[in-house]
Scaffold this motif. Structure first.
Motif, PDB file in Angstrom:
ATOM      1  N   GLU A   8      16.255  51.795  47.000  1.00  0.00           N
ATOM      2  CA  GLU A   8      15.201  51.322  46.104  1.00  0.00           C
ATOM      3  C   GLU A   8      14.059  50.712  46.909  1.00  0.00           C
ATOM      4  O   GLU A   8      14.290  49.979  47.854  1.00  0.00           O
ATOM      5  N   PRO A   9      12.808  51.023  46.542  1.00  0.00           N
ATOM      6  CA  PRO A   9      11.687  50.435  47.275  1.00  0.00           C
ATOM      7  C   PRO A   9      11.556  48.948  46.951  1.00  0.00           C
ATOM      8  O   PRO A   9      11.881  48.498  45.859  1.00  0.00           O
ATOM      9  N   GLN A  10      11.120  48.198  47.913  1.00  0.00           N
ATOM     10  CA  GLN A  10      10.922  46.770  47.740  1.00  0.00           C
ATOM     11  C   GLN A  10       9.627  46.541  46.953  1.00  0.00           C
ATOM     12  O   GLN A  10       8.668  47.278  47.136  1.00  0.00           O
ATOM     13  N   PRO A  11       9.592  45.546  46.077  1.00  0.00           N
ATOM     14  CA  PRO A  11       8.359  45.279  45.336  1.00  0.00           C
ATOM     15  C   PRO A  11       7.252  44.833  46.284  1.00  0.00           C
ATOM     16  O   PRO A  11       7.491  44.112  47.242  1.00  0.00           O
ATOM     17  N   GLU A  12       6.013  45.317  45.999  1.00  0.00           N
ATOM     18  CA  GLU A  12       4.875  44.959  46.837  1.00  0.00           C
ATOM     19  C   GLU A  12       4.418  43.548  46.481  1.00  0.00           C
ATOM     20  O   GLU A  12       4.607  43.097  45.351  1.00  0.00           O
ATOM     21  N   PRO A  13       3.804  42.862  47.434  1.00  0.00           N
ATOM     22  CA  PRO A  13       3.314  41.519  47.124  1.00  0.00           C
ATOM     23  C   PRO A  13       2.224  41.591  46.054  1.00  0.00           C
ATOM     24  O   PRO A  13       1.491  42.563  45.942  1.00  0.00           O
ATOM     25  N   ALA A  14       2.121  40.561  45.243  1.00  0.00           N
ATOM     26  CA  ALA A  14       1.150  40.529  44.141  1.00  0.00           C
ATOM     27  C   ALA A  14      -0.271  40.579  44.692  1.00  0.00           C
ATOM     28  O   ALA A  14      -0.565  40.022  45.750  1.00  0.00           O
ATOM     29  N   ALA A  15      -1.133  41.267  43.967  1.00  0.00           N
ATOM     30  CA  ALA A  15      -2.526  41.363  44.375  1.00  0.00           C
ATOM     31  C   ALA A  15      -3.206  40.016  44.190  1.00  0.00           C
ATOM     32  O   ALA A  15      -2.818  39.213  43.340  1.00  0.00           O
ATOM     33  N   LYS A  16      -4.257  39.780  44.972  1.00  0.00           N
ATOM     34  CA  LYS A  16      -4.977  38.522  44.869  1.00  0.00           C
ATOM     35  C   LYS A  16      -5.699  38.477  43.524  1.00  0.00           C
ATOM     36  O   LYS A  16      -6.269  39.470  43.085  1.00  0.00           O
ATOM     37  N   PRO A  17      -5.670  37.336  42.861  1.00  0.00           N
ATOM     38  CA  PRO A  17      -6.382  37.241  41.582  1.00  0.00           C
ATOM     39  C   PRO A  17      -7.891  37.310  41.810  1.00  0.00           C
ATOM     40  O   PRO A  17      -8.402  36.878  42.834  1.00  0.00           O
TER      41      PRO A  17
END
Length: 66
Positions: A8-17
């Motif tokens: 399973e791919p790892q979740p990407e870090p959240a985008a900057k607001p």
């Protein structure tokens, strides 16, 4: 030991607001609105030439001039 499968791919870090829009305290009456221009009133840009003048005349003549 992890219970998740390794494929399973790892979740990407959240985008900057997105930054909040700035507050502008300028006088809104100093800015030209679209109604202050000929284009805002539906005028066509000057095309030049007698054919363009005739076309504008025929488009804009009042009904009592038919």
């Amino acid at each position: 030991m992890s219970t998740a499968p390794a494929s399973e791919p790892q979740p990407e870090p959240a985008a900057k607001p997105k930054p909040k829009p700035r507050l502008v305290f300028d006088d809104p009456l100093d800015q030209q609105s679209s109604d202050d221009t000929d284009r805002g009133w539906g005028e066509r840009p000057p095309a030049g030439g007698s054919a363009a003048d005739l076309a504008r005349f025929l488009d804009e003549k009042p009904p009592h001039h038919i």
